[in-house]
Design a protein around this motif. Structure first.
Motif, short mmCIF file in Angstrom:
data_model
loop_
_atom_site.label_atom_id
_atom_site.label_comp_id
_atom_site.label_asym_id
_atom_site.label_seq_id
_atom_site.Cartn_x
_atom_site.Cartn_y
_atom_site.Cartn_z
N ILE A 61 0.83 -1.20 0.00
CA ILE A 61 0.00 0.00 0.00
C ILE A 61 0.87 1.26 0.00
N SER A 62 1.88 1.28 0.85
CA SER A 62 2.71 2.48 0.94
C SER A 62 3.46 2.74 -0.35
N ARG A 63 4.02 1.70 -0.96
CA ARG A 63 4.73 1.88 -2.24
C ARG A 63 3.80 2.39 -3.33
N ARG A 64 2.64 1.80 -3.43
CA ARG A 64 1.70 2.21 -4.48
C ARG A 64 1.25 3.66 -4.29
N MET A 65 1.00 4.04 -3.05
CA MET A 65 0.56 5.41 -2.79
C MET A 65 1.67 6.40 -3.13
N VAL A 66 2.90 6.10 -2.76
CA VAL A 66 4.00 7.00 -3.06
C VAL A 66 4.24 7.07 -4.57
N ARG A 67 4.12 5.95 -5.26
CA ARG A 67 4.32 5.95 -6.71
C ARG A 67 3.28 6.79 -7.44
N LEU B 179 2.60 12.13 12.62
CA LEU B 179 3.72 12.29 13.55
C LEU B 179 4.73 11.15 13.43
N PHE B 180 4.25 9.93 13.15
CA PHE B 180 5.13 8.78 12.91
C PHE B 180 6.07 9.09 11.75
N SER B 181 5.52 9.61 10.67
CA SER B 181 6.33 9.93 9.50
C SER B 181 7.29 11.09 9.80
N LEU B 182 6.77 12.14 10.41
CA LEU B 182 7.58 13.31 10.72
C LEU B 182 8.74 12.97 11.65
N PHE C 7 5.65 7.99 2.04
CA PHE C 7 5.73 6.54 2.19
C PHE C 7 5.47 6.16 3.65
N ARG C 8 6.16 6.84 4.56
CA ARG C 8 5.99 6.52 5.98
C ARG C 8 4.61 6.95 6.49
N PHE C 9 4.07 8.02 5.95
CA PHE C 9 2.73 8.43 6.35
C PHE C 9 1.71 7.35 5.99
N PHE C 10 1.78 6.84 4.76
CA PHE C 10 0.84 5.79 4.35
C PHE C 10 1.07 4.50 5.14
N ALA C 11 2.33 4.17 5.40
CA ALA C 11 2.62 3.00 6.24
C ALA C 11 2.06 3.23 7.65
N GLY C 12 2.21 4.45 8.16
CA GLY C 12 1.67 4.79 9.48
C GLY C 12 0.16 4.69 9.52
N LEU C 13 -0.51 5.05 8.43
CA LEU C 13 -1.96 4.89 8.36
C LEU C 13 -2.35 3.42 8.48
N VAL C 14 -1.65 2.57 7.73
CA VAL C 14 -1.95 1.13 7.78
C VAL C 14 -1.69 0.58 9.18
N LEU C 15 -0.53 0.93 9.75
CA LEU C 15 -0.20 0.45 11.10
C LEU C 15 -1.19 0.98 12.14
N SER C 16 -1.58 2.22 12.02
CA SER C 16 -2.54 2.80 12.98
C SER C 16 -3.89 2.13 12.86
N MET C 17 -4.35 1.91 11.63
CA MET C 17 -5.64 1.24 11.45
C MET C 17 -5.57 -0.21 11.93
N LEU C 18 -4.43 -0.85 11.70
CA LEU C 18 -4.24 -2.20 12.18
C LEU C 18 -4.27 -2.25 13.71
N TYR C 19 -3.62 -1.27 14.34
CA TYR C 19 -3.64 -1.21 15.80
C TYR C 19 -5.06 -1.02 16.34
N VAL D 299 -5.88 8.25 14.20
CA VAL D 299 -5.12 7.44 13.23
C VAL D 299 -4.33 8.35 12.29
N VAL D 300 -4.98 9.37 11.76
CA VAL D 300 -4.30 10.29 10.83
C VAL D 300 -3.22 11.08 11.55
N GLY D 301 -3.53 11.57 12.74
CA GLY D 301 -2.53 12.33 13.50
C GLY D 301 -1.32 11.50 13.89
N ALA D 302 -1.55 10.28 14.33
CA ALA D 302 -0.44 9.40 14.70
C ALA D 302 0.40 9.04 13.48
N ALA D 303 -0.24 8.81 12.33
CA ALA D 303 0.50 8.49 11.11
C ALA D 303 1.36 9.67 10.67
#
Length: 136
Positions: A8-14, A79-82, A100-112, A73-77
């Protein structure tokens, strides 16, 4: 989930930029960082930060449970990226790596939020190890 985070993160960044950044640390440092990230970053950015955001958004701002969780979820993603660009060990800011890290953070936050800390921490650690081994 580790594979999903990367895909997901790679596709979003691409959609916006070229391939993601992979860093320049040595192998021992990378392994240590990858193993630690799955636990420590998830404790800070998911457990503590999402928990604090939900309390703030619900109690102080009066939002409902769903709205509070979505903003958390959005706020944590974000700050995770930043966080990866701050301090003496932070990477130079590049929009592609930040996204890339923001989108990964979204997935991780939603997973959490949906599955809990254990699956999130293992997914993060395994994704980082897969990345290191060239499998992500």
């Amino acid at each position: 989930w580790a594979v999903v985070i990367g895909a997901i993160s790679r596709r979003m960044v691409r959609l916006f930029f070229a391939a993601p950044f992979l860093g320049s640390q040595g192998p021992a440092t990378k392994l240590m960082l990858f193993l630690g990230a799955g636990v420590y970053e998830e404790l800070v950015f998911r457990v503590l930060l999402i928990g604090a955001f939900v309390i703030i958004f619900r109690k102080l701002m009066g939002l409902d449970a769903v709205g509070s969780a979505l903003l958390a979820v959005v706020g944590a993603a974000f700050l995770f990226s930043l966080f990866h660009h701050v301090g003496p060990f932070g990477e130079p800011f590049r929009t592609a790596t930040f996204l890339f890290r923001f989108f990964a953070g979204l997935v991780l936050s939603m997973l959490y939020v949906t599955r809990g800390l254990g699956i999130t921490a293992w997914s993060h650690a395994l994704y980082d190890i897969f990345l290191y081994m060239g499998l992500a």
